[in-house]
Every structure is written in structure tokens, then in C-alpha cells.
Design a protein around this motif. Structure first.
Motif, short mmCIF file in Angstrom:
data_model
loop_
_atom_site.label_atom_id
_atom_site.label_comp_id
_atom_site.label_asym_id
_atom_site.label_seq_id
_atom_site.Cartn_x
_atom_site.Cartn_y
_atom_site.Cartn_z
N PRO A 17 -32.04 78.92 10.37
CA PRO A 17 -32.75 80.34 11.10
C PRO A 17 -33.13 80.30 12.14
CG PRO A 17 -32.13 80.45 8.50
CD PRO A 17 -31.92 78.91 9.06
N ALA A 18 -34.42 78.24 11.88
CA ALA A 18 -34.88 78.73 13.56
C ALA A 18 -34.38 77.80 14.40
CB ALA A 18 -36.25 77.41 12.43
N ILE A 19 -33.20 76.79 13.95
CA ILE A 19 -32.75 76.48 15.43
C ILE A 19 -32.02 78.15 16.13
CG2 ILE A 19 -30.88 75.17 15.68
CD1 ILE A 19 -31.64 73.45 13.92
N ASN A 20 -31.72 78.17 15.78
CA ASN A 20 -30.48 79.64 15.40
C ASN A 20 -31.55 80.39 16.61
OD1 ASN A 20 -28.25 79.05 14.65
ND2 ASN A 20 -28.98 80.27 12.49
N THR A 21 -32.87 80.70 16.09
CA THR A 21 -33.68 81.13 17.01
C THR A 21 -34.00 80.95 18.47
OG1 THR A 21 -34.80 82.74 14.76
CG2 THR A 21 -36.56 82.28 16.32
N HIS A 22 -34.58 79.42 18.27
CA HIS A 22 -34.71 78.69 19.26
C HIS A 22 -33.63 79.05 20.35
CE1 HIS A 22 -34.82 74.85 21.35
NE2 HIS A 22 -35.99 75.50 21.87
N PHE A 23 -32.34 78.49 20.45
CA PHE A 23 -31.21 79.15 20.58
C PHE A 23 -31.19 80.06 21.54
CE2 PHE A 23 -27.07 81.04 21.43
CZ PHE A 23 -26.35 80.49 22.06
N HIS A 46 -37.47 87.29 13.79
CA HIS A 46 -37.05 86.07 12.82
C HIS A 46 -39.12 85.56 13.31
CE1 HIS A 46 -37.20 81.97 11.56
NE2 HIS A 46 -38.07 81.53 12.90
N PHE A 47 -40.31 86.13 14.20
CA PHE A 47 -41.72 85.90 14.50
C PHE A 47 -42.61 86.39 13.38
CE2 PHE A 47 -39.55 84.02 17.97
CZ PHE A 47 -39.93 82.70 17.44
N GLN A 48 -41.97 88.10 13.25
CA GLN A 48 -42.44 89.57 12.31
C GLN A 48 -42.63 89.12 10.99
OE1 GLN A 48 -44.54 91.80 13.82
NE2 GLN A 48 -43.83 92.96 11.71
N THR A 50 -41.81 85.70 9.71
CA THR A 50 -42.69 84.91 9.32
C THR A 50 -44.29 85.27 9.00
OG1 THR A 50 -43.68 84.27 11.65
CG2 THR A 50 -41.67 82.99 10.70
N VAL A 51 -44.57 86.38 9.79
CA VAL A 51 -45.52 87.63 8.86
C VAL A 51 -45.59 87.93 7.82
CG1 VAL A 51 -47.97 88.05 10.14
CG2 VAL A 51 -46.95 87.11 11.58
N PHE A 52 -44.80 88.95 8.67
CA PHE A 52 -44.67 90.24 7.84
C PHE A 52 -42.91 90.44 6.78
CE2 PHE A 52 -48.33 91.36 10.41
CZ PHE A 52 -48.85 91.41 9.70
N PRO A 53 -42.83 89.50 5.97
CA PRO A 53 -41.19 89.96 5.28
C PRO A 53 -40.65 90.76 4.96
CG PRO A 53 -42.95 88.00 3.99
CD PRO A 53 -43.54 88.53 5.03
N ARG A 54 -39.71 91.07 5.20
CA ARG A 54 -39.76 92.35 5.35
C ARG A 54 -37.77 91.73 4.00
NH1 ARG A 54 -41.70 96.76 6.92
NH2 ARG A 54 -39.83 98.08 6.16
N PRO A 55 -37.41 92.40 4.30
CA PRO A 55 -35.62 92.02 3.21
C PRO A 55 -34.75 92.36 4.87
CG PRO A 55 -36.81 94.15 1.86
CD PRO A 55 -37.60 94.00 3.14
#
Length: 127
Positions: A17-23, A46-48, A50-55
């Protein structure tokens, strides 16, 4: 003529997920710099998250609710050549493609083809 608003559909949970978001953020930056379209990077959530996880289902529902606002979809595979990374599979991105097609909106699989269309596209004036 207004620039089309283009939704970037690419993998998120398949692969890293981190690489996919970077891309996707890198693709957004390229599209914004080129100035041909107004890009939308849904993986900013993705950044939201990391602070407020949701399903996961909440994020899919959110993205689906917004799709009607955009003029076209750009479906790309996530790639990071410097580390030999490539992720093609994405049920979420494929579902978004299906939604765009169901709305009769164009889907592109490369930036050059998107730009070719965008330079001649007539989009509704937004207020």
C-alpha cells in the motif's frame, strides 16, 4: 475550454500500500505539472487512514460516491522501477473502471492516450 477532471485508478491493497500510494501521488504530480487535466488521487485517503483508520468498505463506498463528479478515469498499474516493483491486480481499481464504463465515461490506460483525448474533450462548465 475547461480541463477534464480525471480520476486515477491504481492498485492499493494488492501489493504494498505505501509503494502504491507513492506511485499514485507521483502520477498526480506529473499530471498536475503537465497541465492537461485536473487529476484526482483517491489514494490520498491512505494518509487519512493512518490517522483515523476506517474499514476498507468505507473507503470503497466513499470513492464510489464521488465517481460521478469526474470526467474520465485513468487506470494504471503501480510501478516503481528503481526497486523492480510492479502491481497490476486491483479489484478496487477494476471496479472503479467498471463504474466509469457504466456511466458512459471514458477510461484510459496510458497518459499519452488520456492527453490525446483531453486536448479535444468538451467538458461541462462547472460552477
Amino acid at each position: 475550454m475547461e480541463k477534464p477532471i480525471v480520476y486515477i485508478a491504481s492498485p492499493y491493497t494488492s501489493g504494498d500500500p505505501a509503494i502504491n500510494t507513492h506511485f499514485q501521488c507521483k502520477t498526480f504530480d506529473q499530471l498536475l505539472s503537465d497541465g492537461v487535466v485536473w487529476p484526482v488521487a483517491p489514494l490520498w485517503t491512505h494518509f487519512q487512514h493512518t490517522v483515523f483508520p476506517r474499514p476498507y468498505e468505507d473507503w470503497i463506498a466513499y470513492d464510489r460516491a464521488m465517481l460521478h463528479l469526474y470526467d474520465a478515469c485513468l487506470r494504471l498499474n503501480a510501478e516503481e522501477s528503481s526497486i523492480g516493483y510492479k502491481q497490476e491486480e486491483s479489484s478496487g481499481a477494476d471496479g472503479e473502471v467498471d463504474a466509469f464504463k457504466a456511466m458512459g465515461k471514458p477510461v484510459f490506460y496510458s497518459v499519452p492516450r488520456l492527453y490525446e483525448w483531453a486536448r479535444t474533450a468538451v467538458v461541462e462548465t462547472r460552477t
